[in-house]
Structures are given as C-alpha cells and as structure tokens.
Design an enzyme around this catalytic site. Sequence first.
Site, PDB file in Angstrom:
ATOM      1  N   ASP A  47       0.841  -1.196   0.000  1.00 37.50           N
ATOM      2  CA  ASP A  47       0.000   0.000   0.000  1.00 37.50           C
ATOM      3  C   ASP A  47       0.879   1.251   0.000  1.00 37.50           C
ATOM      4  O   ASP A  47       1.554   1.532   0.987  1.00 37.50           O
ATOM      5  CB  ASP A  47      -0.897  -0.021   1.249  1.00 37.50           C
ATOM      6  CG  ASP A  47      -2.085   0.915   1.142  1.00 37.50           C
ATOM      7  OD1 ASP A  47      -2.138   1.711   0.187  1.00 37.50           O
ATOM      8  OD2 ASP A  47      -2.967   0.847   2.018  1.00 37.50           O
ATOM      9  N   ASP A  48       0.908   1.965  -1.121  1.00 36.35           N
ATOM     10  CA  ASP A  48       1.681   3.216  -1.246  1.00 36.35           C
ATOM     11  C   ASP A  48       3.186   2.984  -1.370  1.00 36.35           C
ATOM     12  O   ASP A  48       3.977   3.826  -0.938  1.00 36.35           O
ATOM     13  CB  ASP A  48       1.447   4.154  -0.053  1.00 36.35           C
ATOM     14  CG  ASP A  48       0.084   4.822  -0.040  1.00 36.35           C
ATOM     15  OD1 ASP A  48      -0.712   4.559  -0.951  1.00 36.35           O
ATOM     16  OD2 ASP A  48      -0.184   5.606   0.889  1.00 36.35           O
ATOM     17  N   CYS A  83      -5.367   4.754  -3.975  1.00 35.89           N
ATOM     18  CA  CYS A  83      -5.591   3.370  -3.554  1.00 35.89           C
ATOM     19  C   CYS A  83      -6.799   2.721  -4.217  1.00 35.89           C
ATOM     20  O   CYS A  83      -6.676   1.700  -4.901  1.00 35.89           O
ATOM     21  CB  CYS A  83      -5.747   3.307  -2.036  1.00 35.89           C
ATOM     22  SG  CYS A  83      -4.333   3.930  -1.108  1.00 35.89           S
ATOM     23  N   ASP A 318      -0.127  -0.621  -4.998  1.00 34.02           N
ATOM     24  CA  ASP A 318      -1.296   0.022  -5.611  1.00 34.02           C
ATOM     25  C   ASP A 318      -0.988   1.405  -6.180  1.00 34.02           C
ATOM     26  O   ASP A 318      -1.711   1.901  -7.037  1.00 34.02           O
ATOM     27  CB  ASP A 318      -2.480   0.086  -4.639  1.00 34.02           C
ATOM     28  CG  ASP A 318      -2.162   0.807  -3.339  1.00 34.02           C
ATOM     29  OD1 ASP A 318      -1.021   1.294  -3.164  1.00 34.02           O
ATOM     30  OD2 ASP A 318      -3.063   0.890  -2.473  1.00 34.02           O
ATOM     31  N   ASN A 319       0.044   2.069  -5.698  1.00 33.32           N
ATOM     32  CA  ASN A 319       0.474   3.355  -6.258  1.00 33.32           C
ATOM     33  C   ASN A 319       1.828   3.708  -5.668  1.00 33.32           C
ATOM     34  O   ASN A 319       2.311   3.058  -4.745  1.00 33.32           O
ATOM     35  CB  ASN A 319      -0.540   4.479  -5.981  1.00 33.32           C
ATOM     36  CG  ASN A 319      -0.993   4.565  -4.542  1.00 33.32           C
ATOM     37  OD1 ASN A 319      -2.115   4.186  -4.214  1.00 33.32           O
ATOM     38  ND2 ASN A 319      -0.129   5.053  -3.666  1.00 33.32           N
TER      39      ASN A 319
END
EC number: 3.1.6.14
Length: 544
Positions: A47-48, A83, A318-319
């Site tokens: 995540d991130d 997200c 996700d990013n």
Amino acid sequence: MRLPSAAGPRPGRPRRLPALLLLPLLGGCLGLVGAARRPNVLLLLTDDQDAELGGMTPLKKTKALIGEKGMTFSSAYVPSALCCPSRASILTGKYPHNHHVVNNTLEGNCSSKAWQKIQEPYTFPAILKSVCGYQTFFAGKYLNEYGAPDAGGLEHIPLGWSYWYALEKNSKYYNYTLSINGKARKHGENYSVDYLTDVLANLSLDFLDYKSNSEPFFMMISTPAPHSPWTAAPQYQKAFQNVIAPRNKNFNIHGTNKHWLIRQAKTPMTNSSIRFLDDAFRRRWQTLLSVDDLVEKLVKRLDSTGELDNTYIFYTSDNGYHTGQFSLPIDKRQLYEFDIKVPLLVRGPGIKPNQTSKMLVSNIDLGPTILDLAGYDLNKTQMDGMSLLPILKGDRNLTWRSDVLVEYQGEGRNVTDPTCPSLSPGVSQCFPDCVCEDAYNNTYACVRTLSSLWNLQYCEFDDQEVFVEVYNITADPDQITNIAKSIDPELLGKMNYRLMMLQSCSGPTCRTPGVFDPGYRFDLRLMFNSHGSVRTRRFSKHPL
C-alpha cells in the site's frame, strides 16, 4: 484446526456466480478442469510503495526470492495514483473510466453498492473460482470503504473468494477489525497477536497448511505497509536511523511550469516540514521489513510443501508516493513518475531468473495475466489489460503496446477551506501550513508513451486553465521542465489523439497497440481554449 471458508460450514464449498452472470464466462477454463498441475498464483500487494524513490531498497529478501528468481519490470505503472481506483483496476483489469471508481469514497464508487453489483461479479478472482475451479484466498486491505454500513458492512463477501479475511476500511497496524468470512473480529495493540502484517502472514500460512490439495489456489495478500500511520514492528523501530528522503533534482523546488495545484506549494519547505517527511520516509521503510519477512515465510512454506515450482508469485503496489518532490510534503495522487510508477516482480514456472523487462505495463495487466495462466480465454472478458505471459516466457516476436493511460478525478468540494482562506476553493488533503495535495478540479488524464523512439508523458487537466503538461522522460527523468509550449505541434497532436483514443477505449480496443488515424488533424487552439475538450468533459461527468 481448519480455516473457516467464506462459503459457510462446508469448507471449500464454492460460492457460485448467479447463472445469468455466469453465462458470458462459460467455456474459458472448462477444458482445463481436471488438467494436471495447473499453476498456483500468489499476488502480494503493498500500500503506497513507490518504485522511483527507493521503495524496494529495504526488501532484500523479496528481491532475492522473487526478483532474482524471475523478472523485474522497470516500467510498471498504475492507471490512477490512488488506492481505491488502482485496486479496482487490479481486480477488474479495467481503466478507471470503465470501472468508474474515481476516488476513495463511497460517492466515488469505492466498494459501493453499484461497484458490488456491476463490477465484483466479473473480477478475475470471481472467474478463477467459479469458472476455473480455483480455491481463492484474500487477506488484508481490500478497498478503502469496504465494511461501510451503507454498503453491506463486514458481512459482505465479494463474489470470487473461498476464504475472506478483509480489513475494515483503510490501512492500520493495530486496533482494527477484520471480516473473517463475514463476521467481525476486533484486534487490539498487542504485537504478538495483533500486528496486521504478521497476522496476514499467519493467516496465509494456515491456508497453505489446510487448503485442498486437489485444486489449484490463488492467494491475494494485501499488506498495510508502507501506508500511514507507518507503525513498524518493535524489532524494526530503530532501523534506518541515518536514512533521509532522497534529495533528487525535483526535491524542495517550485513547480514553476506545472498546473496550479503544484504551483501553490510553498518553496522552500520549512525545516519542520522536511524533518516530518524524513521521519515518514524512515518509518515507511521500517514497516516494509515486516513485509520482507512475510514474503520469506511464504516462499519457504511453498518450498517445504513442494509447491513453489508450480506457483507464480507477483509482487507489486497500488500506487507510488512522494516525499518533498516539487515541495509537496507526502502523499500520492499526482501524475508524476514518483506517484504512478510501482514495483512489479514476478517469478514462476518457465520464467528465467535475473531478468529485467523494460516493456510498458500497467496493473490492469495483472488480472488478464493470471487468467491466462489458469487457461482462461481472455477474449471472453471485457478487460482492458493485456496478458504479460508472452513477456514472462520470453516471446521474441511479441507485438506490444507503446502507451498506457493514467487518469484521476480530484477529491474535494468547490468551497473555501476556512483554515486556509487564501487558497482557491475546493482544495483538500491540506497540511497545517496550507500546502494542499488535492483539489476537486485536480482532474487529469495522461498518456504515458514508451517505445524505441519515444519516452514521453502527455497530460491534460480539466480545470479553468485547461492546462497541459508534457515531459521528455529520457532527457528529464525528474520531470522538471514542462515542454508543452515548445514541443513540435505535430507530435503534440499525436499525443493528444492517443489520449483521446485511450480515454474512449473499452476491452479489446484498449489492448490494441496504438495506431494513428492518418486522417486525423490536430488543432492546437482546441487544446488551450477556455471551454475544455470533449475528452475532459466526458471524463469528469462520466456516470458511476
């Protein structure tokens, strides 16, 4: 003790897709039912986690166990640097303009009733389970609004999952609630039993112990790390004490030739802001050390059970993320490489070790790739992505895309923030010094082009300026100089046309390598007029 199944008392019992929804999918994997040694698949999603600012540096074991044993993609992008839209793209294999998740809110279609009804039945896990006969396991963060009372609460189990261990709402490390196959289970702040990354590892290991050996499996493990609040495991809280955020060329400089949201950032940043982002950078890395442990545990277990050689493992995020670039403190959402480029590492049967691919790929390709591995006919889907299997297997005669789409719809409302009255209306995600990371009209679409001739990014904004940003990534990898006003108008027109084609694509038309219409004529005046283009108006007003 056997893990409980999402299907209820009979472990492993499949939850069937409704008959009418199943009809368009039939025929894809049926010929493979009973086939020997269908591959297992493990998808690890962080995540991130960025690729541009050293996001993979802490993960030495992951790089050794996945990247060095297979292929690392050096040009992997997300279709939206946020997200929920990005995760929706992974699950559906679609660009945001086709799955209609535009931000992290229910109103933005994040885990909404509309998403559950229209998109969830056609995600790649749903096809894997109901058509291809896979056991499917999910653990971790699903979508940011998952568990919202207005959208079914924690009782909702998306179609496609045999075993469901999903986090309520957004990433946390302690004091969270999981949906255990539709039943809420609260966790506290005791490291030994509650630290979420470790809980996910243990749930995953339990699944590998108790799953059926007669069916292949798909696992998706979605960690909270390195998302805020950046709570590291106790044993890692002193790691990286001398590490600071990278001071690359775009760190702590003013985005002079960029759209208004970037120009509003205050330069130079205050010393307190820099200390804050340096601390965040260190803590992000600390949280990733537990992810590294999770990867090692899973690979060792697969090896010990003899299943590693028949398992494909994907690792991605996700990013991306930024820490001080163009004087923006910390966040994602922006169009630049640091926010849209992510790690992607893959190992598995038939993939040669120690490979790096420069091919342009997107996370919309993950679903089609995994379905392809399972033997499903991709022509029966409406996914926008392309299977990566030919790249992974070293196909030398491959025709591949040169363009991918990035699109984002800004969050916020068209009102003035009373804490920052000097700023334009509609800003959001603001820091105490009134530097804001988003706004309601921070709405843009970009085409990212990578070929033997070009390495470009072209972006249009749906704002009053109808702003355009263009970057030559080869000459300017830090994206400091916007060349929109100086580039050859013919090339500008081609990029504009490619963007329009991608923003109007759906399914097979998104998978076709870009070919210019020889009859197309570009009018530069249309790009900079005060009314906005047909393309941008369509995106900003697209119904959910």
